[in-house]
Design an enzyme around this catalytic site. Structure first.
Site, mmCIF file in Angstrom:
data_model
loop_
_atom_site.group_PDB
_atom_site.id
_atom_site.type_symbol
_atom_site.label_atom_id
_atom_site.label_comp_id
_atom_site.label_asym_id
_atom_site.label_seq_id
_atom_site.Cartn_x
_atom_site.Cartn_y
_atom_site.Cartn_z
ATOM 1 N N GLY A 53 -93.537 55.088 -27.831
ATOM 2 C CA GLY A 53 -94.272 53.905 -27.421
ATOM 3 C C GLY A 53 -93.527 52.588 -27.471
ATOM 4 O O GLY A 53 -94.146 51.535 -27.342
ATOM 5 N N TRP A 55 -91.458 51.227 -25.251
ATOM 6 C CA TRP A 55 -91.560 50.527 -23.969
ATOM 7 C C TRP A 55 -92.985 50.052 -23.730
ATOM 8 O O TRP A 55 -93.192 48.974 -23.162
ATOM 9 C CB TRP A 55 -91.069 51.426 -22.826
ATOM 10 C CG TRP A 55 -89.576 51.402 -22.676
ATOM 11 C CD1 TRP A 55 -88.665 51.141 -23.656
ATOM 12 C CD2 TRP A 55 -88.818 51.609 -21.482
ATOM 13 N NE1 TRP A 55 -87.388 51.196 -23.152
ATOM 14 C CE2 TRP A 55 -87.443 51.473 -21.826
ATOM 15 C CE3 TRP A 55 -89.152 51.921 -20.183
ATOM 16 C CZ2 TRP A 55 -86.417 51.630 -20.886
ATOM 17 C CZ3 TRP A 55 -88.135 52.085 -19.244
ATOM 18 C CH2 TRP A 55 -86.784 51.936 -19.591
ATOM 19 N N ASP A 85 -97.970 60.654 -21.432
ATOM 20 C CA ASP A 85 -97.034 61.551 -22.096
ATOM 21 C C ASP A 85 -97.779 62.827 -22.462
ATOM 22 O O ASP A 85 -98.999 62.819 -22.650
ATOM 23 C CB ASP A 85 -96.451 60.911 -23.357
ATOM 24 C CG ASP A 85 -95.123 61.543 -23.762
ATOM 25 O OD1 ASP A 85 -94.088 60.869 -23.672
ATOM 26 O OD2 ASP A 85 -95.123 62.721 -24.171
ATOM 27 N N ASP A 101 -99.459 65.542 -17.660
ATOM 28 C CA ASP A 101 -98.197 65.954 -17.048
ATOM 29 C C ASP A 101 -97.876 65.015 -15.893
ATOM 30 O O ASP A 101 -98.694 64.847 -14.980
ATOM 31 C CB ASP A 101 -98.334 67.396 -16.554
ATOM 32 C CG ASP A 101 -97.040 67.958 -15.992
ATOM 33 O OD1 ASP A 101 -96.057 67.196 -15.876
ATOM 34 O OD2 ASP A 101 -97.010 69.156 -15.669
ATOM 35 N N ASP A 126 -88.733 56.061 -19.465
ATOM 36 C CA ASP A 126 -87.592 56.173 -20.373
ATOM 37 C C ASP A 126 -87.456 57.610 -20.887
ATOM 38 O O ASP A 126 -86.809 57.849 -21.899
ATOM 39 C CB ASP A 126 -87.774 55.202 -21.549
ATOM 40 C CG ASP A 126 -86.524 55.087 -22.405
ATOM 41 O OD1 ASP A 126 -85.420 55.169 -21.843
ATOM 42 O OD2 ASP A 126 -86.653 54.924 -23.639
ATOM 43 N N LYS A 166 -84.636 55.988 -16.583
ATOM 44 C CA LYS A 166 -83.376 56.355 -17.231
ATOM 45 C C LYS A 166 -82.661 57.416 -16.400
ATOM 46 O O LYS A 166 -83.289 58.334 -15.863
ATOM 47 C CB LYS A 166 -83.631 56.900 -18.632
ATOM 48 C CG LYS A 166 -82.366 57.356 -19.359
ATOM 49 C CD LYS A 166 -82.680 58.018 -20.685
ATOM 50 C CE LYS A 166 -83.129 57.012 -21.703
ATOM 51 N NZ LYS A 166 -83.302 57.616 -23.055
#
Length: 304
Positions: A53, A55, A85, A101, A126, A166
């Site tokens: 958490g 971000w 998540d 998902d 991320d 990322k």
């Protein structure tokens, strides 16, 4: 002694605890914003692969909290932040959690319902798999995670929106770049100052979401597969072909953050007082509430 040692050799790990961030990765998003101003005009945000958490914390402090502290400023619209998540995470002010998902279109429908039918201005991700140390393997798996994230991006991101994800740099990075260019005219790979030089990670900053004319979300992977194949899709920056030799694509790459600031690969001395060492290592801001290793720890406790 172990905690103090890590505080000394990783300045961002220490500063994250001192400033109340759940992880040092918070500084990466802050430094990306310093360079690209990604939060300007943002009212609806989706944080993919959000746990633990950090971000989401940045999004809350930069978008939600200012609107709550000064409700009369701006247009009066309180930003909405949805974090997704598979793992649960501890609550964060102004953040709606969805345990689901990111590759499932039904998850996208849940997000849009929280936005009252509107779409997101910004999507951030991320997420990363457990790395193996085999760079080619890690790069491939990470690129597949980003393409999976595109599944939800194409459903929830408004035209003109931004996507931050990322990436792991490697020999096939140009292929991922061209796949992202199908949907975003401006794609820059950035390396925040807080990201270690020894790490192959960087971040794709994708701006001005513009899906191809007539694009159907169901055809996402069919379209992506054409990039880099002999019958590939032509693009002003990504020539069709195998993306090698004369067709090799050179990617815009940028270092972001205060380059004169803290070096993430350097060890820094711990603060001292006139009486001598006074530094005390802080505990993590928020330990994981459902870590994947929880079962292993419970089994270990029950061993004779």
């Amino acid at each position: 002694m172990g905690k103090a040692s890590k505080d000394k050799r990783d300045i961002y790990y220490r500063k994250a605890k001192e400033q109340g961030w759940r992880a040092r990765s918070a500084f990466k998003l802050l430094q990306i914003d310093e360079e690209f101003n990604i939060f300007q005009g943002v009212k609806h945000v989706v944080d993919l692969c959000a746990a633990p958490g950090s971000w989401s914390q940045v999004l809350s402090r930069k978008l939600y909290m200012p609107s709550k502290l000064s409700p009369d400023s701006g247009d009066g619209v309180v930003p909405l932040i949805v974090a997704i998540d598979l793992q649960p995470m501890a609550p964060i002010d102004g953040v709606i959690q969805v345990q689901g998902d990111i590759t499932n279109a039904q998850t996208a429908e849940v997000v849009i319902k929280h936005f009252d039918g509107c779409k997101a201005d910004l999507v951030v991700c991320d997420g990363a798999p457990d790395v193996t140390g085999l760079h080619d393997m890690d790069e491939f798996v990470q690129s597949q995670l980003i393409l999976a994230a595109l599944t939800i991006v194409t459903h929830v991101l408004r035209v003109g929106g931004k996507f931050i994800a990322k990436i792991f740099r490697g020999k096939d990075t140009s292929l991922l770049y061209c796949q992202l260019k199908l949907f975003f005219p401006i794609v820059t790979f950035a390396k925040p100052k807080s990201s270690r030089n020894s790490s192959i990670e960087a971040f794709a900053v994708c701006e001005n979401y513009s899906p191809p004319e007539g694009f159907n979300e169901k055809d996402l992977y069919r379209l992506l597969e054409k990039v880099g194949s002999p019958s590939g899709v032509s693009d002003s920056d990504c020539s069709s072909g195998w993306l090698e030799g004369a067709n090799k694509v050179y990617i815009p790459f940028l270092a972001c953050g205060d380059l004169s600031g803290y070096d993430s690969d350097r060890s820094y001395p711990l603060p001292c007082s006139a009486e001598g060492p006074s530094y005390q290592s802080l505990d993590p801001v928020q330990p994981p509430i459902a870590p994947p290793y929880k079962t292993a720890l419970e089994l270990k406790k029950n061993l004779p």
